[in-house]
Design a protein around this motif. Structure first.
Motif, PDB file in Angstrom:
ATOM      1  N   LYS A   8       0.407   0.545  12.015  1.00 20.52           N
ATOM      2  CA  LYS A   8       1.538   1.132  12.742  1.00 20.52           C
ATOM      3  C   LYS A   8       2.465   1.792  11.738  1.00 20.52           C
ATOM      4  O   LYS A   8       2.319   1.604  10.537  1.00 20.52           O
ATOM      5  CB  LYS A   8       2.257   0.074  13.580  1.00 20.52           C
ATOM      6  CG  LYS A   8       2.561  -1.224  12.863  1.00 20.52           C
ATOM      7  CD  LYS A   8       2.976  -2.298  13.859  1.00 20.52           C
ATOM      8  CE  LYS A   8       2.812  -3.673  13.253  1.00 20.52           C
ATOM      9  NZ  LYS A   8       2.947  -4.723  14.215  1.00 20.52           N
ATOM     10  N   ASP A  41       7.640  -9.678   9.176  1.00 21.56           N
ATOM     11  CA  ASP A  41       6.279  -9.577   9.703  1.00 21.56           C
ATOM     12  C   ASP A  41       5.266  -9.947   8.618  1.00 21.56           C
ATOM     13  O   ASP A  41       4.305 -10.678   8.862  1.00 21.56           O
ATOM     14  CB  ASP A  41       5.968  -8.154  10.189  1.00 21.56           C
ATOM     15  CG  ASP A  41       6.819  -7.712  11.357  1.00 21.56           C
ATOM     16  OD1 ASP A  41       7.259  -8.576  12.152  1.00 21.56           O
ATOM     17  OD2 ASP A  41       7.050  -6.494  11.479  1.00 21.56           O
ATOM     18  N   VAL A  42       5.492  -9.432   7.429  1.00 23.22           N
ATOM     19  CA  VAL A  42       4.589  -9.680   6.307  1.00 23.22           C
ATOM     20  C   VAL A  42       4.654 -11.153   5.881  1.00 23.22           C
ATOM     21  O   VAL A  42       3.620 -11.797   5.681  1.00 23.22           O
ATOM     22  CB  VAL A  42       4.910  -8.740   5.118  1.00 23.22           C
ATOM     23  CG1 VAL A  42       4.054  -9.067   3.911  1.00 23.22           C
ATOM     24  CG2 VAL A  42       4.732  -7.279   5.535  1.00 23.22           C
ATOM     25  N   LEU A  80      -2.372   1.175   7.201  1.00 28.09           N
ATOM     26  CA  LEU A  80      -1.372   0.557   8.075  1.00 28.09           C
ATOM     27  C   LEU A  80      -1.785   0.724   9.530  1.00 28.09           C
ATOM     28  O   LEU A  80      -2.311   1.764   9.920  1.00 28.09           O
ATOM     29  CB  LEU A  80       0.002   1.196   7.848  1.00 28.09           C
ATOM     30  CG  LEU A  80       0.631   1.005   6.470  1.00 28.09           C
ATOM     31  CD1 LEU A  80       1.971   1.730   6.410  1.00 28.09           C
ATOM     32  CD2 LEU A  80       0.798  -0.463   6.117  1.00 28.09           C
ATOM     33  N   THR A  98      12.383  -2.950   6.422  1.00 21.93           N
ATOM     34  CA  THR A  98      11.046  -2.501   6.783  1.00 21.93           C
ATOM     35  C   THR A  98      10.344  -1.851   5.593  1.00 21.93           C
ATOM     36  O   THR A  98      10.969  -1.573   4.562  1.00 21.93           O
ATOM     37  CB  THR A  98      11.114  -1.472   7.922  1.00 21.93           C
ATOM     38  OG1 THR A  98      11.782  -0.297   7.436  1.00 21.93           O
ATOM     39  CG2 THR A  98      11.841  -2.033   9.149  1.00 21.93           C
ATOM     40  N   ILE A 114      -1.071  -5.859  10.969  1.00 22.35           N
ATOM     41  CA  ILE A 114      -0.215  -5.068  10.080  1.00 22.35           C
ATOM     42  C   ILE A 114      -1.049  -3.976   9.424  1.00 22.35           C
ATOM     43  O   ILE A 114      -0.571  -2.864   9.212  1.00 22.35           O
ATOM     44  CB  ILE A 114       0.464  -5.981   9.038  1.00 22.35           C
ATOM     45  CG1 ILE A 114       1.485  -6.878   9.753  1.00 22.35           C
ATOM     46  CG2 ILE A 114       1.123  -5.158   7.931  1.00 22.35           C
ATOM     47  CD1 ILE A 114       2.095  -7.953   8.893  1.00 22.35           C
ATOM     48  N   LEU A 123       1.302  -2.866   0.472  1.00 27.15           N
ATOM     49  CA  LEU A 123       1.570  -2.141   1.709  1.00 27.15           C
ATOM     50  C   LEU A 123       2.334  -0.847   1.454  1.00 27.15           C
ATOM     51  O   LEU A 123       2.136   0.149   2.162  1.00 27.15           O
ATOM     52  CB  LEU A 123       2.316  -3.035   2.703  1.00 27.15           C
ATOM     53  CG  LEU A 123       1.485  -4.177   3.275  1.00 27.15           C
ATOM     54  CD1 LEU A 123       2.377  -5.133   4.067  1.00 27.15           C
ATOM     55  CD2 LEU A 123       0.336  -3.673   4.128  1.00 27.15           C
ATOM     56  N   ASP A 152       7.983   0.183  11.585  1.00 27.50           N
ATOM     57  CA  ASP A 152       7.699  -0.881  12.545  1.00 27.50           C
ATOM     58  C   ASP A 152       7.121  -2.137  11.881  1.00 27.50           C
ATOM     59  O   ASP A 152       6.707  -3.070  12.563  1.00 27.50           O
ATOM     60  CB  ASP A 152       6.724  -0.385  13.611  1.00 27.50           C
ATOM     61  CG  ASP A 152       7.331   0.695  14.497  1.00 27.50           C
ATOM     62  OD1 ASP A 152       8.573   0.782  14.582  1.00 27.50           O
ATOM     63  OD2 ASP A 152       6.560   1.463  15.101  1.00 27.50           O
ATOM     64  N   ILE A 153       7.081  -2.158  10.558  1.00 31.43           N
ATOM     65  CA  ILE A 153       6.577  -3.329   9.827  1.00 31.43           C
ATOM     66  C   ILE A 153       7.715  -3.873   8.965  1.00 31.43           C
ATOM     67  O   ILE A 153       8.148  -3.234   8.016  1.00 31.43           O
ATOM     68  CB  ILE A 153       5.370  -2.962   8.947  1.00 31.43           C
ATOM     69  CG1 ILE A 153       4.243  -2.367   9.802  1.00 31.43           C
ATOM     70  CG2 ILE A 153       4.890  -4.193   8.179  1.00 31.43           C
ATOM     71  CD1 ILE A 153       3.096  -1.779   8.989  1.00 31.43           C
ATOM     72  N   SER A 154       8.195  -5.048   9.323  1.00 29.95           N
ATOM     73  CA  SER A 154       9.324  -5.640   8.593  1.00 29.95           C
ATOM     74  C   SER A 154       8.838  -6.611   7.521  1.00 29.95           C
ATOM     75  O   SER A 154       7.693  -7.062   7.535  1.00 29.95           O
ATOM     76  CB  SER A 154      10.246  -6.386   9.564  1.00 29.95           C
ATOM     77  OG  SER A 154       9.647  -7.592   9.996  1.00 29.95           O
ATOM     78  N   ARG A 178      13.957  -9.041   9.081  1.00 31.88           N
ATOM     79  CA  ARG A 178      13.423  -8.157  10.133  1.00 31.88           C
ATOM     80  C   ARG A 178      14.039  -6.758  10.049  1.00 31.88           C
ATOM     81  O   ARG A 178      13.452  -5.793  10.503  1.00 31.88           O
ATOM     82  CB  ARG A 178      13.691  -8.755  11.507  1.00 31.88           C
ATOM     83  CG  ARG A 178      12.752  -9.880  11.861  1.00 31.88           C
ATOM     84  CD  ARG A 178      12.981 -10.385  13.276  1.00 31.88           C
ATOM     85  NE  ARG A 178      12.055 -11.446  13.580  1.00 31.88           N
ATOM     86  CZ  ARG A 178      12.410 -12.684  13.918  1.00 31.88           C
ATOM     87  NH1 ARG A 178      13.692 -13.011  14.009  1.00 31.88           N
ATOM     88  NH2 ARG A 178      11.500 -13.590  14.165  1.00 31.88           N
ATOM     89  N   LEU A 237      -3.153 -10.146   6.776  1.00 32.36           N
ATOM     90  CA  LEU A 237      -2.408  -8.978   7.267  1.00 32.36           C
ATOM     91  C   LEU A 237      -3.168  -8.288   8.399  1.00 32.36           C
ATOM     92  O   LEU A 237      -2.566  -7.781   9.351  1.00 32.36           O
ATOM     93  CB  LEU A 237      -2.152  -7.994   6.124  1.00 32.36           C
ATOM     94  CG  LEU A 237      -1.240  -8.484   4.998  1.00 32.36           C
ATOM     95  CD1 LEU A 237      -1.228  -7.484   3.849  1.00 32.36           C
ATOM     96  CD2 LEU A 237       0.170  -8.736   5.511  1.00 32.36           C
TER      97      LEU A 237
END
Length: 163
Positions: free
Chosen positions: A69, A78-79, A67, A134, A54, A14, A73-75, A131, A49
């Motif tokens: 977003k 989240d992953v 990506l 990022t 994501i 990512l 905004d991707i923590s 969280r 993902l």
């Protein structure tokens, strides 16, 4: 507690998507080749993902992923949740209900198990921490930790103009 290697693969990959122009994508083959990973396994990770919104899958010969977003905004959480699923780390089986005193009905069981409450609290603290971390934070850390040359060569590797 242990997360699968898929989480590590996902986070590394990512980061490479951060610098891709919004109209371009990076293919699984390139991501796998760059890191010496299995293309098949990485495809499965990226499928998860994508389902978690994501990344966006771009079809076609020059397709790949980008990506969905902004990186801020991707923590990490989240992953992790996308790759591992939403199940809790600690799964209380209420074994206290099988204890001698509870079986005989001479004691009333407390409404909440202290062990479960401690474990849930620890999980919450870990999720909250993850969280806050990022992809944007990770990218900044890599800018500090890695040489400028390494960062530039990595970006060049994934640049469509060099393919």
């Amino acid at each position: 507690m242990q997360y699968s290697v898929g989480v590590e693969y996902a986070l590394h990959c990512l980061v490479y998507l951060i610098d891709a122009p919004s109209n371009e994508s990076i293919g699984i083959k390139d991501l796998a080749e760059f890191q010496g990973l299995s293309e098949t396994f990485l495809s499965k990770v990226f499928s998860k993902l994508s389902k978690a919104n994501i990344v966006i899958s771009v079809p076609g010969v020059k397709g790949g992923y980008r990506l969905s977003k902004p990186p801020e905004d991707i923590s990490f959480w989240d992953v992790i949740e996308a790759v591992e699923g939403p199940k809790p780390i600690f799964q209380c089986k209420n074994i206290k209900d099988n204890g001698y005193l509870y079986r005989e009905g001479c004691c009333s069981a407390p409404s909440s198990c202290t062990i479960n409450l401690v474990m849930l609290s620890a999980e919450k603290q870990m999720r909250d921490y993850l969280r806050k971390k990022t992809l944007a934070w990770l990218n900044e850390e890599l800018d500090r930790d890695l040489s400028k040359q390494v960062r530039e060569e990595t970006r060049k590797y994934f640049s469509k103009s060099n393919k």
